[in-house]
Scaffold this motif. Structure first.
Motif: not given
Length: 173
Positions: A46-50, A53-63, A73-75, A79-83
């Motif tokens: 819940x700490x990411x800008x909107x 989140x939109x850019x992340x949802x367009x990616x294939x989770x297995x790639x 910027x997205x990556x 990674x920085x926000x990963x707990x």
């Protein structure tokens, strides 16, 4: 003072790396590429800008995650926000340790965060005034010889932690 009085020692608090730099260090030291699906916990933080989140949802989770100008910027934000990365507080040593644990068969979610080393406890003090046997080792010539005066000695104050002293004896020519 220290250093023969040539330098003044000043205490300065050192802070951890900024989140984006911590993420970059983690990615550089990881043993394998991350997959987009492994960054899902960052989305749930819940700490990411909107826009991220939109850019992340367009990616294939297995790639695999590719770091380039279009995704940087997205990556780095994910990674920085990963707990697991955020929990290291920007500590470079802990980030490198965490990244080194990410092997080919280890998922990001399975990683155990590095622990701080416990402080070393000093050895127990022997009872005061207890005699000790002093032995010295002579090195030189064709071999080593152990030399002892055969007597027991009472340790001096401030040196009571030694139960047996061993030191090299050298001759001066």
């Amino acid at each position: 003072g220290t250093a023969g009085g040539q330098f003044k020692v000043v205490h300065h608090q050192i802070h951890g790396l900024p989140p984006v730099d911590a993420a970059r260090l983690f990615l550089r030291r990881a043993q394998r590429p991350l997959r987009w699906g492994e960054l899902l916990p960052a989305m749930q933080s819940g700490t990411l800008p909107p826009g991220i989140a939109t850019s992340f949802r367009s990616q294939d989770p297995t790639q695999p995650v590719v770091l380039n100008a279009a995704t940087e910027a997205t990556v780095l934000s994910l990674v920085a926000a990963h707990p697991m990365v955020a929990a290291q507080g920007g500590n470079p040593r802990r980030l490198i340790e965490l990244a080194s644990r990410l092997g080919p068969s280890t998922r990001f979610e399975e990683l155990v965060p590095p622990q701080e080393a416990p402080p070393m406890s000093p050895p127990p003090e022997p009872p005061p005034g207890r005699p000790i046997r002093v032995t010295a080792v002579a090195r030189g010539g064709n071999g080593s010889d152990t030399v002892s005066d055969g007597e027991e000695h009472t340790p001096l104050l401030g040196n009571s932690r030694c139960s047996e002293a061993t030191s090299p004896i050298t001759s001066v020519a």
